[in-house]
Scaffold this motif. Sequence first.
Motif, PDB file in Angstrom:
ATOM      1  N   MET A 201       0.598  -1.117  -0.099  1.00 56.93           N
ATOM      2  CA  MET A 201      -0.054   0.026   0.047  1.00 56.93           C
ATOM      3  C   MET A 201       0.819   1.175   0.015  1.00 56.93           C
ATOM      4  SD  MET A 201      -1.297   0.079   4.049  1.00 56.93           S
ATOM      5  CE  MET A 201      -2.214   1.371   3.706  1.00 56.93           C
ATOM      6  N   PRO A 202       0.217   2.316  -0.375  1.00 57.10           N
ATOM      7  CA  PRO A 202       0.913   3.655  -0.499  1.00 57.10           C
ATOM      8  C   PRO A 202       1.548   3.895   1.013  1.00 57.10           C
ATOM      9  CG  PRO A 202      -0.661   3.785  -1.934  1.00 57.10           C
ATOM     10  CD  PRO A 202      -1.016   2.618  -1.082  1.00 57.10           C
ATOM     11  N   ALA A 203       2.498   4.654   1.372  1.00 51.52           N
ATOM     12  CA  ALA A 203       3.194   4.756   2.550  1.00 51.52           C
ATOM     13  C   ALA A 203       2.656   6.113   3.106  1.00 51.52           C
ATOM     14  CB  ALA A 203       4.630   4.919   2.470  1.00 51.52           C
ATOM     15  N   SER A 204       2.459   6.262   4.364  1.00 57.35           N
ATOM     16  CA  SER A 204       2.127   7.507   5.196  1.00 57.35           C
ATOM     17  C   SER A 204       2.844   7.383   6.409  1.00 57.35           C
ATOM     18  CB  SER A 204       0.486   7.539   5.413  1.00 57.35           C
ATOM     19  OG  SER A 204       0.334   6.469   6.109  1.00 57.35           O
ATOM     20  N   LYS A 205       2.746   8.317   7.261  1.00 63.40           N
ATOM     21  CA  LYS A 205       3.431   8.394   8.625  1.00 63.40           C
ATOM     22  C   LYS A 205       3.235   6.863   9.433  1.00 63.40           C
ATOM     23  CE  LYS A 205       4.381  13.305   9.214  1.00 63.40           C
ATOM     24  NZ  LYS A 205       4.184  14.258   9.902  1.00 63.40           N
ATOM     25  N   ALA A 206       2.066   6.518   9.502  1.00 61.24           N
ATOM     26  CA  ALA A 206       1.640   5.158   9.988  1.00 61.24           C
ATOM     27  C   ALA A 206       0.671   4.612   9.342  1.00 61.24           C
ATOM     28  CB  ALA A 206       0.958   5.683  11.590  1.00 61.24           C
ATOM     29  N   ILE A 207       0.751   3.220   9.129  1.00 63.62           N
ATOM     30  CA  ILE A 207      -0.050   2.449   8.175  1.00 63.62           C
ATOM     31  C   ILE A 207      -0.399   1.329   8.946  1.00 63.62           C
ATOM     32  CG2 ILE A 207       0.620   3.527   6.013  1.00 63.62           C
ATOM     33  CD1 ILE A 207       2.092   1.069   5.468  1.00 63.62           C
ATOM     34  N   ILE A 208      -1.597   0.423   8.603  1.00 60.00           N
ATOM     35  CA  ILE A 208      -1.907  -0.717   9.200  1.00 60.00           C
ATOM     36  C   ILE A 208      -2.082  -1.685   7.858  1.00 60.00           C
ATOM     37  CG2 ILE A 208      -3.404  -1.910  10.570  1.00 60.00           C
ATOM     38  CD1 ILE A 208      -3.818   0.248  12.359  1.00 60.00           C
ATOM     39  N   GLN A 209      -1.250  -2.586   8.063  1.00 53.25           N
ATOM     40  CA  GLN A 209      -1.676  -3.537   6.837  1.00 53.25           C
ATOM     41  C   GLN A 209      -2.308  -4.973   7.546  1.00 53.25           C
ATOM     42  OE1 GLN A 209       2.866  -3.549   5.633  1.00 53.25           O
ATOM     43  NE2 GLN A 209       1.899  -3.114   3.662  1.00 53.25           N
ATOM     44  N   SER A 210      -3.440  -5.433   6.691  1.00 53.76           N
ATOM     45  CA  SER A 210      -3.843  -6.544   7.413  1.00 53.76           C
ATOM     46  C   SER A 210      -3.962  -7.716   6.404  1.00 53.76           C
ATOM     47  CB  SER A 210      -5.491  -6.289   7.837  1.00 53.76           C
ATOM     48  OG  SER A 210      -6.027  -7.373   8.305  1.00 53.76           O
ATOM     49  N   MET A 211      -3.490  -8.901   6.857  1.00 57.43           N
ATOM     50  CA  MET A 211      -3.384 -10.004   6.088  1.00 57.43           C
ATOM     51  C   MET A 211      -4.003 -11.311   6.661  1.00 57.43           C
ATOM     52  SD  MET A 211       0.503  -9.121   5.026  1.00 57.43           S
ATOM     53  CE  MET A 211       0.757  -7.801   6.421  1.00 57.43           C
ATOM     54  N   GLU A 212      -4.127 -12.128   5.869  1.00 61.59           N
ATOM     55  CA  GLU A 212      -4.838 -13.517   6.386  1.00 61.59           C
ATOM     56  C   GLU A 212      -3.787 -14.543   6.020  1.00 61.59           C
ATOM     57  OE1 GLU A 212      -7.640 -13.698   7.863  1.00 61.59           O
ATOM     58  OE2 GLU A 212      -8.092 -11.555   7.619  1.00 61.59           O
ATOM     59  N   VAL A 213      -3.463 -15.379   7.229  1.00 57.01           N
ATOM     60  CA  VAL A 213      -2.746 -16.544   7.170  1.00 57.01           C
ATOM     61  C   VAL A 213      -3.417 -17.993   7.501  1.00 57.01           C
ATOM     62  CG1 VAL A 213      -0.462 -17.834   8.325  1.00 57.01           C
ATOM     63  CG2 VAL A 213      -0.671 -15.324   8.070  1.00 57.01           C
ATOM     64  N   ALA A 214      -3.430 -18.566   6.412  1.00 56.27           N
ATOM     65  CA  ALA A 214      -4.264 -19.995   6.442  1.00 56.27           C
ATOM     66  C   ALA A 214      -3.494 -20.907   7.117  1.00 56.27           C
ATOM     67  CB  ALA A 214      -4.472 -20.459   5.235  1.00 56.27           C
ATOM     68  N   ASN A 215      -4.172 -21.862   7.872  1.00 54.20           N
ATOM     69  CA  ASN A 215      -3.738 -22.804   8.819  1.00 54.20           C
ATOM     70  C   ASN A 215      -2.485 -22.523   9.441  1.00 54.20           C
ATOM     71  OD1 ASN A 215      -5.692 -24.560   7.877  1.00 54.20           O
ATOM     72  ND2 ASN A 215      -4.713 -24.721   5.798  1.00 54.20           N
ATOM     73  N   PRO A 216      -2.811 -21.424  10.467  1.00 55.74           N
ATOM     74  CA  PRO A 216      -1.508 -21.106  11.219  1.00 55.74           C
ATOM     75  C   PRO A 216      -0.673 -21.826  12.172  1.00 55.74           C
ATOM     76  CG  PRO A 216      -3.528 -20.049  12.023  1.00 55.74           C
ATOM     77  CD  PRO A 216      -4.041 -20.936  10.938  1.00 55.74           C
ATOM     78  N   MET A 217       0.371 -21.785  12.263  1.00 56.48           N
ATOM     79  CA  MET A 217       1.324 -22.694  13.213  1.00 56.48           C
ATOM     80  C   MET A 217       1.397 -21.785  14.488  1.00 56.48           C
ATOM     81  SD  MET A 217       4.181 -24.187  10.701  1.00 56.48           S
ATOM     82  CE  MET A 217       5.092 -25.202  12.080  1.00 56.48           C
ATOM     83  N   LEU A 218       0.674 -22.114  15.628  1.00 57.69           N
ATOM     84  CA  LEU A 218       0.594 -21.205  16.681  1.00 57.69           C
ATOM     85  C   LEU A 218       1.859 -21.270  17.597  1.00 57.69           C
ATOM     86  CD1 LEU A 218      -3.044 -21.806  17.920  1.00 57.69           C
ATOM     87  CD2 LEU A 218      -2.161 -20.282  16.322  1.00 57.69           C
ATOM     88  N   TRP A 219       2.380 -20.074  18.141  1.00 55.39           N
ATOM     89  CA  TRP A 219       3.171 -19.982  19.098  1.00 55.39           C
ATOM     90  C   TRP A 219       2.738 -20.259  20.469  1.00 55.39           C
ATOM     91  CZ3 TRP A 219       4.414 -18.263  23.787  1.00 55.39           C
ATOM     92  CH2 TRP A 219       5.757 -18.003  24.333  1.00 55.39           C
ATOM     93  N   ASP A 220       3.399 -21.278  20.922  1.00 49.63           N
ATOM     94  CA  ASP A 220       2.944 -22.018  22.318  1.00 49.63           C
ATOM     95  C   ASP A 220       4.129 -22.356  23.102  1.00 49.63           C
ATOM     96  OD1 ASP A 220       1.727 -24.431  24.085  1.00 49.63           O
ATOM     97  OD2 ASP A 220       0.231 -23.185  23.390  1.00 49.63           O
TER      98      ASP A 220
END
Length: 778
Positions: A201-220
């Motif tokens: 995405m275009p940059a600005s001073k503060a941005i939020i990028q949202s993504m989906e990760v399928a079948n995540p390997m969880l931290w545990d």
Amino acid sequence: MDFSKEWKFFLGEQENGQAVEFNDADWDTIDVPHDWSVEASFSEELEGATGYLPGGIGWYRKTFEAPHHPVAYLHFDGVYNQATVYLNGEKLGDHPYGYSPFYFEVSDKLKHGRNVLAVRVDHSRYCDSRWYTGSGIYRSVELLGAAKTHIPVWGTFVTTPKVSTEMATVQVQVEVRNPDGATVATSIFDPAGNHVAEHSMPASKAIIQSMEVANPMLWDVDGPNLYTAVTTVSVDGGAVDEYTTRFGIRTIRFDAAEGFFLNGKNRKIKGVCLHHDGGCVGAAVPKDVWRRRFAALKAGGCNAIRIAHNPGSSEFLDLCDEMGLLVQDEFFDEWDNPKDKRKNMNEQHDDYISRGSAEYFQEWAERDLKDTMRSHRNHPCIFQWSIGNEIEWTYPRNAEATGFFDADWSGNYFWEQPPHSIDEIKRLLKELPRGEYDIGETAQKLAKWTKALDTSRPVIANCILPSSSYESGYADALDIIGFSYRRVIYDYGHRHYPKLPVMGTENLAQWHEWKAIEERPFVSGTFLWTGIDYMGESNGQWPITTTRSGLLDRAGFEKGSFHMMKTLWSEEPHVHLTTQTLEKSPYHTNNGDLGETDPKAWERKLWVWHDVNTHWNYNDGEMVAVEVYSNCASVELFLNGESLGVKHLKDFDDRIYKWAVPFKAGKLEAKAVNVSDKLITAGIPVSIQLVADGCHVIAQLVDAEGTPVKTDEREISFDATGGRILGVDNGAPDSTQDYQSNKVATSQGRCLVVVEGTCNVSASAKGLAGAHIAVEAV
């Protein structure tokens, strides 16, 4: 640029030590991290609070040539303390707090060619904490270069607001300097390095990028899976900056009725408190020293660490990420008012050397807290932010309102309900003088700063007087209230304040503490004091330099309490055999059985585990108290193959199997189903046995049969050909031998040397056959 090598160091004040043309040729050449206090000899004339080692003033200088970058930052992970930093003779700034990371932008101060960095560290107030702090640039330093358009230091924040077994939402918050016309692209890679998501995405001073990760390997804690986000900043189609962030996908939840949930699974927090020293290496702790210690604690069933009472290093947190240890990151031990560093009860003092962080709390607290959070908040191991430790004593009306005017560390405070009713506490808090600062107002301020940067983790504090904290406004600032040695009022807290989750945040390493938690689903768990013996808090106890409450001793060797907690915290069958003369044990014999005068004495055991041995060397016929710590339903004891009887765990309220056994040389063995432990009578030592564990080499005296000899002590000399000795130790709390040495007397027939680099380590002692072992650099 890694700034760890080739520094010049001078211990003492130095006029014009920051000057570019200053002649430092006769200064010591050292590497950082560096702790000058641990290089000194112990002295009874110094303060027991900080382990009878000195502080002082030290100067560091580094001459370097910097590659050209439009933007540059100088980053320190921690300097203890009162640091003043200069570049090319110009003062960059001061940093008083010894535990928080900090940096300076130095883009317009670097020169082409030769540059000189100088750091003055003023730890002349060397008794400014209640434990050993160390002195100097004791954490990492680096010079960071970037393009004009870039992500600054600590410029990303990764969260996982939605997580299921099928899909996880990953949000990457990115700060960009000079963003006009730039594009920000983030790619996510799974633990195996596979590309699993991306966003641009275009940059600005503060941005939020949202993504989906399928079948995540969880931290545990049982599977510490780590993902990597690679964020690239591009201008006119060309990459100008790349920033890598390691993170974990996991969920945490605290329920006031049901306790703690990690990834939806209810589990108890089986935690320990740790100070930041690493024994013989002081505060400049190599990562592999923590690795060995963490591995031992995890083997004992530990799944969490409270960094007491200060933020930890980045390397410490990296290792917790990698090994699967939850972390409570704690900001402060002092707020508005000072703690007494010598008695920890009378909270006021007047002398210069014991002035601590309360001196600069008003000016620096917000910056220290927020810088720590920005630096640490991508670590998945961190699951709680603690805003303070046992703060209540420093606000007199809060202590007085509880009714514990004469709090007794061996008596009423641990076992009694609050002397004053809730109404009486409320009344006294209204009537008693408030002082210049109010504990509730400060707590609210600290919690507000914390939540401004992160709402994905709860705010907690370790409360020594929770009955007053509930009413003073302190508890109102918290998402979870932690009890310090107050397991007797878990029910009080849950009954009167049922909406606020409760847990033990500082507790004794005893069975009665865990029993109280195990029986209460609403208590999330505990942090025991402590996981490892630590230097300091030894006021008036010379030659004892170390607090002895650890599950492991200062050299990382296991103690009796370690094995007791392992039987409580681990489902793996475990048997551990110990012995002691009846005279030195806490027991007496009654018709051949061992017991204490008070059969309920185990319910009030305090700090230090009673003295036990792991050898079978006594006088013929001498009565020996034999203890077995086990989670098995029954254990059978054998002496030289002859059974001394089967006993059952259900018959021992204190969960310690006991036999009274007249000594006879040979083999003593405790057996349960598929697991056992044995002790064999040793002869005289004839040689040294060496075992390498990373950068550690453990030396053990052995007899002609190879049996460990634990009742004879010798001085062992070490040599590390091709490497460097960082320190020696035997773990004994009353040892005042120099750490920075190549020789040390054994304790229980063993000792430890910590080395740096790939080397051949040899060990020798008078009258014994020597030994050598190869060590690979880690």
